[in-house]
Each structure stands twice: as C-alpha cells, then as structure tokens.
Design a protein around this motif. Structure first.
Motif, PDB file in Angstrom:
ATOM      1  N   ASP A   6     -57.787 -25.097 -27.885  1.00  6.63           N
ATOM      2  CA  ASP A   6     -57.869 -26.405 -28.107  1.00  6.63           C
ATOM      3  C   ASP A   6     -57.420 -26.681 -29.568  1.00  6.63           C
ATOM      4  O   ASP A   6     -56.892 -27.744 -29.783  1.00  6.63           O
ATOM      5  CB  ASP A   6     -59.128 -26.824 -27.802  1.00  6.63           C
ATOM      6  N   ILE A   7     -57.987 -26.018 -30.632  1.00  7.89           N
ATOM      7  CA  ILE A   7     -57.757 -26.083 -31.733  1.00  7.89           C
ATOM      8  C   ILE A   7     -56.119 -25.891 -32.229  1.00  7.89           C
ATOM      9  O   ILE A   7     -55.473 -26.678 -32.715  1.00  7.89           O
ATOM     10  CB  ILE A   7     -58.652 -24.979 -32.842  1.00  7.89           C
ATOM     11  N   VAL A   8     -55.862 -24.670 -31.690  1.00  9.72           N
ATOM     12  CA  VAL A   8     -54.404 -24.323 -31.974  1.00  9.72           C
ATOM     13  C   VAL A   8     -53.362 -25.339 -31.407  1.00  9.72           C
ATOM     14  O   VAL A   8     -52.383 -25.731 -32.262  1.00  9.72           O
ATOM     15  CB  VAL A   8     -53.928 -22.991 -31.936  1.00  9.72           C
ATOM     16  N   GLY A   9     -53.625 -25.678 -30.170  1.00 11.26           N
ATOM     17  CA  GLY A   9     -52.626 -26.385 -29.312  1.00 11.26           C
ATOM     18  C   GLY A   9     -52.632 -27.766 -29.942  1.00 11.26           C
ATOM     19  O   GLY A   9     -51.705 -28.560 -30.360  1.00 11.26           O
ATOM     20  N   HIS A  10     -53.543 -28.401 -30.222  1.00 15.66           N
ATOM     21  CA  HIS A  10     -53.734 -29.475 -30.710  1.00 15.66           C
ATOM     22  C   HIS A  10     -52.974 -30.127 -32.072  1.00 15.66           C
ATOM     23  O   HIS A  10     -52.157 -30.639 -32.422  1.00 15.66           O
ATOM     24  CB  HIS A  10     -55.299 -30.398 -30.925  1.00 15.66           C
ATOM     25  N   ASN A  11     -53.582 -29.184 -32.846  1.00 13.29           N
ATOM     26  CA  ASN A  11     -53.197 -29.196 -34.508  1.00 13.29           C
ATOM     27  C   ASN A  11     -51.677 -28.672 -34.661  1.00 13.29           C
ATOM     28  O   ASN A  11     -51.090 -29.369 -35.397  1.00 13.29           O
ATOM     29  CB  ASN A  11     -54.045 -28.142 -35.459  1.00 13.29           C
TER      30      ASN A  11
ATOM     31  N   ILE B 102     -46.082 -30.289 -35.473  1.00 16.14           N
ATOM     32  CA  ILE B 102     -44.607 -30.420 -35.066  1.00 16.14           C
ATOM     33  C   ILE B 102     -44.361 -31.938 -35.115  1.00 16.14           C
ATOM     34  O   ILE B 102     -43.086 -31.958 -35.667  1.00 16.14           O
ATOM     35  CB  ILE B 102     -44.466 -29.718 -33.775  1.00 16.14           C
ATOM     36  N   THR B 103     -45.214 -32.606 -34.787  1.00 17.05           N
ATOM     37  CA  THR B 103     -44.572 -34.214 -34.506  1.00 17.05           C
ATOM     38  C   THR B 103     -44.480 -34.598 -35.901  1.00 17.05           C
ATOM     39  O   THR B 103     -43.426 -35.327 -35.972  1.00 17.05           O
ATOM     40  CB  THR B 103     -45.639 -34.930 -33.746  1.00 17.05           C
TER      41      THR B 103
ATOM     42  N   ALA C 115     -38.764 -35.005 -41.181  1.00 19.93           N
ATOM     43  CA  ALA C 115     -37.317 -34.816 -41.261  1.00 19.93           C
ATOM     44  C   ALA C 115     -36.571 -35.873 -41.090  1.00 19.93           C
ATOM     45  O   ALA C 115     -35.623 -36.041 -41.815  1.00 19.93           O
ATOM     46  CB  ALA C 115     -37.144 -33.520 -40.581  1.00 19.93           C
ATOM     47  N   TYR C 116     -37.003 -36.774 -40.065  1.00 19.71           N
ATOM     48  CA  TYR C 116     -36.077 -37.873 -39.653  1.00 19.71           C
ATOM     49  C   TYR C 116     -36.283 -38.837 -40.885  1.00 19.71           C
ATOM     50  O   TYR C 116     -35.373 -39.688 -41.186  1.00 19.71           O
ATOM     51  CB  TYR C 116     -36.673 -38.544 -38.479  1.00 19.71           C
ATOM     52  N   ALA C 117     -37.501 -39.361 -41.337  1.00 20.22           N
ATOM     53  CA  ALA C 117     -37.807 -40.085 -42.406  1.00 20.22           C
ATOM     54  C   ALA C 117     -37.291 -39.828 -43.810  1.00 20.22           C
ATOM     55  O   ALA C 117     -37.157 -40.627 -44.662  1.00 20.22           O
ATOM     56  CB  ALA C 117     -39.256 -40.427 -42.658  1.00 20.22           C
ATOM     57  N   THR C 118     -36.933 -38.431 -44.071  1.00 28.05           N
ATOM     58  CA  THR C 118     -36.307 -38.236 -45.247  1.00 28.05           C
ATOM     59  C   THR C 118     -35.041 -38.671 -45.782  1.00 28.05           C
ATOM     60  O   THR C 118     -35.219 -39.544 -47.073  1.00 28.05           O
ATOM     61  CB  THR C 118     -36.164 -36.541 -45.464  1.00 28.05           C
ATOM     62  N   ASP C 119     -34.289 -39.084 -44.834  1.00 27.05           N
ATOM     63  CA  ASP C 119     -33.201 -39.808 -45.151  1.00 27.05           C
ATOM     64  C   ASP C 119     -33.200 -41.272 -45.288  1.00 27.05           C
ATOM     65  O   ASP C 119     -32.648 -42.041 -46.053  1.00 27.05           O
ATOM     66  CB  ASP C 119     -32.091 -39.404 -44.214  1.00 27.05           C
ATOM     67  N   VAL C 120     -34.027 -41.682 -44.266  1.00 26.06           N
ATOM     68  CA  VAL C 120     -34.442 -43.093 -44.427  1.00 26.06           C
ATOM     69  C   VAL C 120     -35.473 -43.718 -45.382  1.00 26.06           C
ATOM     70  O   VAL C 120     -35.034 -44.774 -46.042  1.00 26.06           O
ATOM     71  CB  VAL C 120     -34.670 -43.561 -42.826  1.00 26.06           C
ATOM     72  N   ALA C 121     -36.340 -43.307 -45.719  1.00 30.08           N
ATOM     73  CA  ALA C 121     -37.522 -43.686 -46.428  1.00 30.08           C
ATOM     74  C   ALA C 121     -38.368 -42.372 -46.905  1.00 30.08           C
ATOM     75  O   ALA C 121     -39.239 -41.747 -46.292  1.00 30.08           O
ATOM     76  CB  ALA C 121     -38.528 -44.357 -45.716  1.00 30.08           C
TER      77      ALA C 121
ATOM     78  N   GLU D 262     -57.589 -32.278 -25.836  1.00 33.80           N
ATOM     79  CA  GLU D 262     -56.754 -31.744 -25.002  1.00 33.80           C
ATOM     80  C   GLU D 262     -55.529 -32.714 -24.506  1.00 33.80           C
ATOM     81  O   GLU D 262     -54.589 -32.584 -24.286  1.00 33.80           O
ATOM     82  CB  GLU D 262     -57.257 -30.715 -23.818  1.00 33.80           C
ATOM     83  N   ALA D 263     -56.433 -33.748 -23.933  1.00 31.60           N
ATOM     84  CA  ALA D 263     -55.445 -35.009 -23.425  1.00 31.60           C
ATOM     85  C   ALA D 263     -54.684 -35.465 -24.142  1.00 31.60           C
ATOM     86  O   ALA D 263     -53.513 -35.834 -23.905  1.00 31.60           O
ATOM     87  CB  ALA D 263     -56.659 -36.182 -22.970  1.00 31.60           C
ATOM     88  N   LEU D 264     -54.945 -35.750 -25.615  1.00 26.40           N
ATOM     89  CA  LEU D 264     -54.197 -36.445 -26.563  1.00 26.40           C
ATOM     90  C   LEU D 264     -53.287 -35.550 -26.836  1.00 26.40           C
ATOM     91  O   LEU D 264     -51.940 -35.902 -27.289  1.00 26.40           O
ATOM     92  CB  LEU D 264     -54.893 -36.735 -27.919  1.00 26.40           C
ATOM     93  N   THR D 265     -53.493 -34.144 -26.801  1.00 24.13           N
ATOM     94  CA  THR D 265     -52.231 -33.199 -27.252  1.00 24.13           C
ATOM     95  C   THR D 265     -51.248 -33.202 -26.141  1.00 24.13           C
ATOM     96  O   THR D 265     -49.915 -33.176 -26.516  1.00 24.13           O
ATOM     97  CB  THR D 265     -52.896 -31.753 -27.220  1.00 24.13           C
ATOM     98  N   ASN D 266     -51.549 -33.187 -24.966  1.00 24.11           N
ATOM     99  CA  ASN D 266     -50.543 -33.370 -23.683  1.00 24.11           C
ATOM    100  C   ASN D 266     -49.859 -34.557 -23.987  1.00 24.11           C
ATOM    101  O   ASN D 266     -48.574 -34.795 -23.628  1.00 24.11           O
ATOM    102  CB  ASN D 266     -51.313 -33.279 -22.587  1.00 24.11           C
ATOM    103  N   THR D 267     -50.460 -35.619 -24.430  1.00 31.55           N
ATOM    104  CA  THR D 267     -49.682 -36.855 -24.488  1.00 31.55           C
ATOM    105  C   THR D 267     -48.798 -36.905 -25.713  1.00 31.55           C
ATOM    106  O   THR D 267     -47.682 -37.233 -25.403  1.00 31.55           O
ATOM    107  CB  THR D 267     -50.841 -38.259 -25.050  1.00 31.55           C
ATOM    108  N   MET D 268     -49.084 -36.195 -26.761  1.00 31.98           N
ATOM    109  CA  MET D 268     -48.216 -35.932 -27.719  1.00 31.98           C
ATOM    110  C   MET D 268     -46.855 -35.124 -27.245  1.00 31.98           C
ATOM    111  O   MET D 268     -45.836 -35.362 -28.044  1.00 31.98           O
ATOM    112  CB  MET D 268     -48.922 -35.499 -29.018  1.00 31.98           C
ATOM    113  N   LYS D 269     -47.168 -34.228 -26.480  1.00 22.14           N
ATOM    114  CA  LYS D 269     -45.950 -33.478 -26.279  1.00 22.14           C
ATOM    115  C   LYS D 269     -45.196 -33.918 -25.037  1.00 22.14           C
ATOM    116  O   LYS D 269     -44.050 -33.649 -25.179  1.00 22.14           O
ATOM    117  CB  LYS D 269     -46.480 -31.998 -25.447  1.00 22.14           C
ATOM    118  N   HIS D 270     -45.626 -34.806 -24.193  1.00 26.73           N
ATOM    119  CA  HIS D 270     -44.706 -35.251 -23.158  1.00 26.73           C
ATOM    120  C   HIS D 270     -44.531 -36.885 -23.319  1.00 26.73           C
ATOM    121  O   HIS D 270     -43.628 -37.260 -22.509  1.00 26.73           O
ATOM    122  CB  HIS D 270     -45.620 -34.934 -21.799  1.00 26.73           C
TER     123      HIS D 270
END
Length: 426
Positions: free
Chosen positions: A225-230, A235-236, A242-248, A338-346
């Motif tokens: 739970d700890i490693v997967g979520h964090n 990663i997100t 990385a995307y915002a470095t060029d824009v903002a 865990e549910a929020l982690t799956n949401t962020m993944k998919h």
C-alpha cells in the motif's frame, strides 16, 4: 531427616533416574535380555533349592506337612520346573499364552500332589498379564487363578486349614494382579503426559509459525500500500513536472517539492512498518517508527497528493467517522489509498474522482469512482494484488469489496464493512 540429608539426595536421585533411563533404552534395544534375567533369577532362587533339598517336603517341615505331598523323581521335577519357568520368556510379548501354559503345568503338578517352589512363576505370569496383556483377559485369568488356588488349598488341607490356605493364596494372587495394574496405570499416565508435552510443543511451534506468517503478510500488505501509492504519486508528479518545465517553470518547481514531500512521507511510513521487524534488543526505536497508524483523518492529506498529481477529486464523509476504532480506520485508509492508486494508474489525466465514506449504525461503506475513460487494471478476469489486498482487509471486518467499470466508461470501487461488535447481538 535433616536439610543436609535432603540436599544430598538430589544427585543420587538424578543418578538413579539416568540409570533407569539407560536400562529402559537397553531393554527396548534388547528385550530378551531382561526376560532371560527374570527366568535365571527364578531358576536360581526357587528351582535350584528344590533340586538340592528334594522339594518343599523335606525334613525341615512338620511330619504331617511332609506326608501331604508326593515326592517326584528328579526328571519329573525338572520337567515341571521347565514348564513353570521357561514360559516366562514370553511373559511380555505373549502374556496370556505364558500365563495359560504356566497355569496348566501348575494344575498338573498339584494334581500329582507335588509342591515346588517354582510355583511362584504363576504369580509372576499373572503380574505380567495385568501389566502387558489385554484387560478383557483378566476376568478369565482371575477365574483360572481362583480354581488353581482352590486346588492347592484342598491339597494342603492335611497340613493347614482350607480357608486359611485359600485366604493366603488368593491374597497373594490379588497382590500380584493389583501390582501389575498399578504399574500399568502409572506407565499409561506417564505416556499420556509425554504425549501431551510433545503435542503442546508442536502446537507452540505451529502458533509461532502462524504468527510469523501473519505478521509477514501484514507487513507485505502495508509495504504494497505504501510503496504502490507513493510511487504512483511520485511518477505522476515527475511526468507532470517534466511537462511543466517548458511551459511553466514555477509549476515544475512545485512538482519537485511535492515529490520530495511524498518521498519523505513514504520513507517515514516505511520506517514505521519495518520497525516491527526489529528485535527488542536492537536498541531504542526512533520517532518515525513510533508514529501512529494512519486513519480517516489522514485521508484528507491523501486526497491532497492526488489533486497535486493533476486529478480533480471530491471527498465527502457522512456519519460519525471519527468515533471508529483504530483498526477500522486503518482499513478504510488503506482501501481508499489502494483505490486512488489504481485510479491514478489507469484513469485519464482529466478524470474526475468522487470519494465517499459513509457510516451508519452497523455498516460502513466506501465508494471511489472516476469518470474515466479508464482501462480495466490488469488482464481480463485477472485480479491484481491491490484488489486482493483490499478484499483481505475488508474480510477482517466481515466486509466485501467489488470493483468494475461504470456505465459512463469510468471505474468504480465499492467496499462495505460490518461494524457489529464481535460477540454482540445482530
């Protein structure tokens, strides 16, 4: 007896116990040795005097006692002694057979009117039958013994009263029978105690292994739970930074700060979980390991990390969630995590997440739903470790977890926990 005498008996008792154990081990290895020794002792103590003095009807006794018995030739005496004593070699392996043979020879001897000191073998055989034989054989042996003793009493009536002789003989037979039963019961008790001690030791080892396996499972679930979520959050945030470095550039800096905060939070939780694996003698445990387990109050911070990752999340509760005990709150927190982690993944980057925790009298429900579009986590008909872990946590409180796609293309996770107190009325 003085205290010094009692203290001096300790080593003696220990030596006697060790000697007895060695004798038992030797007897188990070579059982014929003890049986041969018993036969040799009976031959020396009771058979040899009959051969040297001519039997019990020698010149030492009263005349009427001598006249009551028949004097047999040496060959006859030897044959009867062999029939009485040699079956004792099988007194432990075939106690009923040995007793029957000795009793038959005994009756034949007294039918001939002869008296031999080797008759003591019949009492030894009765003792062995009570100790080693089947208990249902004892009544028959008792009847045979009573008949044999009655024959002896009648034959000796010329020298002594029948009732006196019968009382003495039956008392001796009863003593042999009782002694065999007492030793048998004592051995059975000791065997039962040894078996119970061995069983308790096995059960103790099994409980220790089960406790260790349960603890490893709990730690593994916490680590997942700890490693997967964090890691999902990190990663997100890294992708977004990385995307915002060029824009903002300022948003990129904010993402890096959030990554640092999330990493430190994960490190603290990992230290706390791994702290339970330490032995007590490893030294004092630091502050991070002693931090309390997360609960429903920490779900707000969990939602903040999800929002920082770019998802829009709406969180609401109903009922007295703060009154729940720590175990239930930890279960709710881990299921939501865990549910929020799956949401962020998919879920898609612009997905909207709805999180609801509701408490009624004896029921707690959790619902995490995103607007998608979302891909089913994992291959079809195959559950990931996260969903299995959520169901295991819910099962601790008699609950269930269901997950699947919604009608609008999103994904929904629903969990229901039973809050009825254990042992209470339903």
């Amino acid at each position: 007896m003085t205290t010094d005498d009692l203290s001096g008996m300790g080593p003696l008792v220990a030596r006697l116990s060790r000697g007895r154990e060695r004798l038992r081990q030797a007897d188990r290895t070579h059982p014929w040795v003890l049986d041969t020794v018993v036969v040799a002792v009976v031959l020396l103590m009771f058979c040899l005097p009959d051969l040297l003095r001519g039997g019990v009807d020698d010149g030492d006794g009263p005349r009427r006692f001598r006249l009551a018995f028949t004097e047999l030739p040496v060959a006859g005496v030897l044959a009867l002694q062999a029939g009485l004593v040699l079956p004792l070699l099988w007194r432990r392996r075939k106690p009923m057979v040995a007793f029957g043979v000795i009793a038959a020879v005994f009756v034949l001897q007294w039918s001939l009117g002869a008296a031999l000191r080797a008759d003591v073998a019949l009492f030894v055989a009765l003792y062995s039958l009570a100790l080693h034989g089947r208990l249902r054989q004892l009544p028959w042996a008792g009847l045979v013994m009573a008949g044999a003793m009655l024959l002896v009493a009648v034959r000796a009536s010329a020298a002594v009263s029948v009732w006196d002789a019968l009382f003495f003989l039956l008392s001796t037979a009863t003593a042999a029978l009782a002694l065999g039963l007492v030793v048998r019961i004592r051995r059975a008790q000791l065997a039962g105690l040894r078996e119970r001690a061995a069983r308790l030791e096995i059960e103790r080892d099994q409980r220790s292994r089960l406790a260790a396996a349960t603890e490893r499972t709990r730690v593994a679930r916490e680590m997942h739970d700890i490693v997967g979520h964090n890691l999902s959050v990190i990663i997100t945030l890294a992708d977004a930074g990385a995307y915002a470095t060029d824009v903002a550039p300022e948003r990129g800096k904010e993402a890096l700060q959030l990554i640092g905060d999330t990493g430190r939070q994960a490190l603290g939780e990992l230290r706390r979980v791994l702290g339970v694996l330490r032995e007590a003698g490893d030294g004092p445990v630091g502050g991070p390991e002693l931090s309390p387990q997360p609960g429903i109050a920490d779900i707000g911070a969990l939602c903040a990390t999800v929002r920082a990752a770019g998802l829009e999340l709406v969180y609401r509760t109903s009922g007295d969630v703060e009154a729940l005990d720590g175990g239930v709150q930890l279960t709710v927190y881990r299921i939501v995590q865990e549910a929020l982690t799956n949401t962020m993944k998919h879920a898609a980057d612009d997905a909207r997440v709805h999180l609801a925790v509701a408490v009624t009298d004896t029921r707690l429900s959790i619902r995490v739903q995103d607007t998608g579009p979302a891909a089913q986590p994992g291959p079809p008909n195959e559950e990931g470790h996260g969903l299995v872990g959520m169901r295991e946590r819910a099962a601790l409180y008699g609950g269930t977890v269901s997950a699947g796609p919604t009608g609008g293309g999103g994904w929904s996770v629903e969990a229901v926990l039973d809050l009825t107190p254990r042992g209470g009325d339903r």
